[in-house]
Write a protein that holds these residues in place. Structure first.
Motif, short mmCIF file in Angstrom:
data_model
loop_
_atom_site.label_atom_id
_atom_site.label_comp_id
_atom_site.label_asym_id
_atom_site.label_seq_id
_atom_site.Cartn_x
_atom_site.Cartn_y
_atom_site.Cartn_z
N UNK A 150 0.83 -1.20 0.00
CA UNK A 150 0.00 0.00 0.00
C UNK A 150 0.87 1.26 0.00
N UNK A 205 -3.11 -3.89 -16.62
CA UNK A 205 -2.68 -2.51 -16.89
C UNK A 205 -1.96 -1.94 -15.68
N UNK A 226 -1.21 1.98 -14.31
CA UNK A 226 -1.40 3.42 -14.40
C UNK A 226 -0.63 4.09 -13.26
N UNK A 276 -1.01 7.84 -11.04
CA UNK A 276 -1.95 8.94 -10.81
C UNK A 276 -1.25 10.04 -10.04
N UNK A 285 -5.03 10.02 -14.30
CA UNK A 285 -4.45 8.69 -14.49
C UNK A 285 -3.79 8.61 -15.85
N UNK A 339 -1.43 2.41 -9.87
CA UNK A 339 -2.66 1.63 -9.87
C UNK A 339 -2.57 0.52 -10.91
N UNK A 390 -12.84 -2.24 -16.38
CA UNK A 390 -11.58 -2.42 -15.68
C UNK A 390 -11.84 -2.57 -14.19
N UNK A 450 -9.79 -2.26 -10.69
CA UNK A 450 -8.57 -1.68 -10.16
C UNK A 450 -8.23 -2.21 -8.78
N UNK A 451 -6.94 -2.27 -8.50
CA UNK A 451 -6.47 -2.45 -7.13
C UNK A 451 -6.56 -1.13 -6.37
N UNK A 452 -6.19 -1.15 -5.10
CA UNK A 452 -6.29 0.04 -4.29
C UNK A 452 -5.05 0.92 -4.33
#
Lengths: 111, 114
Positions: free
Chosen positions: B9, B33, B35, B37, B43, B90, B103, B105-107
């Motif tokens: 994290x 993917x 990304x 941010x 993003x 991300x 999509x 996404x993870x956190x």
């Protein structure tokens, strides 16, 4: 570049419907409209998408105008947990392999 | 529900270190993917992969590489970390192409390079 225009921020009272507009005047016939949201400190979350017809799911409704140049995301009974940044994205059929996120609308739900 | 898990994290690394960011998805998705941010920039896509051992550059691949040896795992590698790579990273996955498949996404991993 993002192909959509959204207001920078909006406020809505808890329990009321939140209507988030999105302008995509250059959209082409094979481009989908997608909505995602990002709650603080989390990754974006998929909400809903559509091509031509209005769509509804357990989270929201998506209203697309007949000319497809704009759309509105409706959260029917907003709660404090709906406070987030909402992204409207157009995605080309077949060719695209990526989403282009704009700046989105920061929606604040007030008690 | 689809779960996309990012290994860390928060991460703090020093300039010049080699950094590995790991991402695992549990739904047998074809596409993955990475990304990043940043405030005011939104993003931005770094790399994506549509199959094992396949990868494609996104909009900002410079300074990064990726690895996808198994379908469920997609790693982002910073070969020599620099302070301008301090960012939120991300990972996301999708079953099909992004035009007809959401999509997930993870956190995120918040990386600080000092």
């Amino acid at each position: 570049d993002a192909k959509t225009t959204q207001p920078t921020s909006m406020d809505c009272a808890e329990g009321r419907a939140a209507n988030l507009p999105c302008n995509h005047s250059t959209i082409s016939g094979n481009e989908y409209v997608y909505w995602y949201r990002q709650i603080h400190s989390q990754g974006p979350q998929y909400i809903i998408h559509g091509l031509k017809n209005n769509e509804t799911n357990e989270m929201a409704s998506l209203i697309i105008t007949e000319d497809r140049k704009s759309s509105t995301l409706i959260l029917p009974h907003a709660t404090l947990r709906d406070t987030a940044v909402y992204y409207c994205i157009v995605v080309e059929d077949q060719g695209a392999q990526k989403l282009v996120f704009g700046q989105g609308t920061r929606l604040t739900i007030n008690p | 529900d689809v779960k996309v898990t990012q290994s860390s994290r928060y991460l703090v690394k020093r300039t010049g270190e080699k950094v590995f960011l790991e991402c695992v998805q549990d739904m047998d998705h074809e596409n993955m993917f990475w990304y990043r941010q940043d405030p005011g920039l939104g993003l931005r896509l770094i790399y994506f992969s549509y199959d094992v051992k396949m990868k494609e550059k996104g909009d900002i691949p410079e300074g990064y590489s990726v690895s996808r040896e198994k379908k469920e795992r997609f790693s982002l590698i910073l070969e020599s970390a620099s302070t301008n790579q301090t960012s939120m990273y991300l990972c996301a996955s999708s079953f099909l192409g992004v035009w007809n498949s959401p999509l997930h996404f993870g956190n995120g991993t918040r990386l600080t390079v000092t």
